[in-house]
Scaffold this active site. Structure first.
Site, PDB file in Angstrom:
ATOM      1  N   GLU A 101       0.858  -1.191   0.000  1.00 21.27           N
ATOM      2  CA  GLU A 101       0.000   0.000   0.000  1.00 21.27           C
ATOM      3  C   GLU A 101       0.891   1.237   0.000  1.00 21.27           C
ATOM      4  O   GLU A 101       1.843   1.329   0.785  1.00 21.27           O
ATOM      5  CB  GLU A 101      -0.887   0.032   1.253  1.00 21.27           C
ATOM      6  N   HIS A 172      -3.730  -3.265  -8.319  1.00 27.59           N
ATOM      7  CA  HIS A 172      -5.041  -3.744  -7.864  1.00 27.59           C
ATOM      8  C   HIS A 172      -6.078  -3.567  -8.982  1.00 27.59           C
ATOM      9  O   HIS A 172      -6.952  -4.404  -9.184  1.00 27.59           O
ATOM     10  CB  HIS A 172      -5.445  -2.959  -6.607  1.00 27.59           C
ATOM     11  N   ASP A 182      -7.018   1.610  -8.043  1.00 24.36           N
ATOM     12  CA  ASP A 182      -5.666   1.872  -7.542  1.00 24.36           C
ATOM     13  C   ASP A 182      -4.668   0.888  -8.149  1.00 24.36           C
ATOM     14  O   ASP A 182      -5.051  -0.244  -8.462  1.00 24.36           O
ATOM     15  CB  ASP A 182      -5.623   1.792  -5.995  1.00 24.36           C
TER      16      ASP A 182
END
Ligand SMILES: [Zn+2]
Length: 271
Positions: A101, A172, A182
């Protein structure tokens, strides 16, 4: 920076355990990295969400805009970042992949000269790029990643490739294209993975031993043939004494040499 006991180790890296995880990966896995943006306001707020039991979400690491990295789940353990997903015949990419992330507000809404995130913060034009998402046809505004985030992400991917034999890096948006956007066009995903796998290949080929030796014709005149056999056709005029050759391979008293052409000669006449 290095990986020790399935954890990143180095400066400005901390570990905050997330309860949102399954068991260990099966053997030979993980072999994939999934890149995300947090769509959040800070590394800390995203780490809080991804470590709270109610969110049922996590990732292996969160790369902040503040130069800090937090790991939430060890790399040998399945984290919950991909959700419903499929890629090249596989479904449920959590079972195959490391989730990275990156702290970023995501898609922004323009009004006048300001750009607003879904959580209300307003961003300057300098932090914004306009781009068409790979799954869309019209442009949108996106929060830029910092250069450091992209560089450190690359470094981490390289470490993961070395340690776990990662073969694939995906966004993703590529494994859940209906639900997810994203990391979006502000992340240079295509160039990123091309550079990473190209440099991995270069390193591999450097490791292969190169047997490059040279020699010189010692006989007055040396027949050069298309195969290591006295019956084989001559490849060219005989090589005169003193001809410099590169030795390519050896077989049973013969060597394959390269001058202007390649051919086989008796090994004993090359010194
Ligand atoms: Zn995501």
């Amino acid at each position: 920076m290095k990986i020790e006991n399935h954890l990143l180790a180095g400066e400005k890296i901390d570990f905050k355990k997330s309860p949102n995880k399954s068991g260990k990966f099966k053997s030979g896995l993980p072999d994939t990295i999934v890149i995300h943006y947090t769509a959040g306001s800070s590394r800390e707020s995203s780490v809080n969400t991804l470590t709270s039991p109610g969110s049922k979400a996590s990732a292996h690491i969160v790369i902040g805009r503040d130069g800090k990295i937090t790991q939430l789940v060890p790399f040998d353990t399945i984290a919950w970042h991909a959700g419903n997903s499929s890629y090249k015949g596989r479904v449920g990419l959590n079972n195959y992949s490391i989730g990275i992330e990156i702290d970023n507000a995501g898609i922004l809404k323009k009004s006048g000269n300001s750009y607003t995130a879904w959580f209300g913060r307003v961003y300057n034009e300098a932090d914004v790029m306009e781009g068409i998402h790979r799954n869309r046809n019209t442009p949108n505004y996106w929060h830029r990643f910092t250069e450091w985030q992209i560089e450190i992400c690359k470094e981490i991917c390289q470490l993961l490739i070395d340690k776990y034999g990662i073969k694939t890096i995906v966004g993703h948006e590529e494994i859940s294209p209906i639900r997810k956007i994203d990391p979006g066009p502000a992340f240079p995903l295509d160039k990123f993975r091309e550079q990473i796998f190209e440099s991995a290949r270069d390193t591999d080929s450097e490791e292969e031993p190169v047997h490059k030796t040279t020699g010189e014709v010692a006989a007055t005149s040396l027949n050069i043939r298309v195969a290591p056999d006295t019956e084989a056709e001559k490849a060219a005029q005989p090589l005169p004494k003193g001809t410099k050759v590169e030795i390519l391979e050896e077989s049973d008293g013969w060597v394959k040499v390269r001058t202007q052409i390649d051919g086989w000669v008796f090994a004993k006449h090359i010194k």
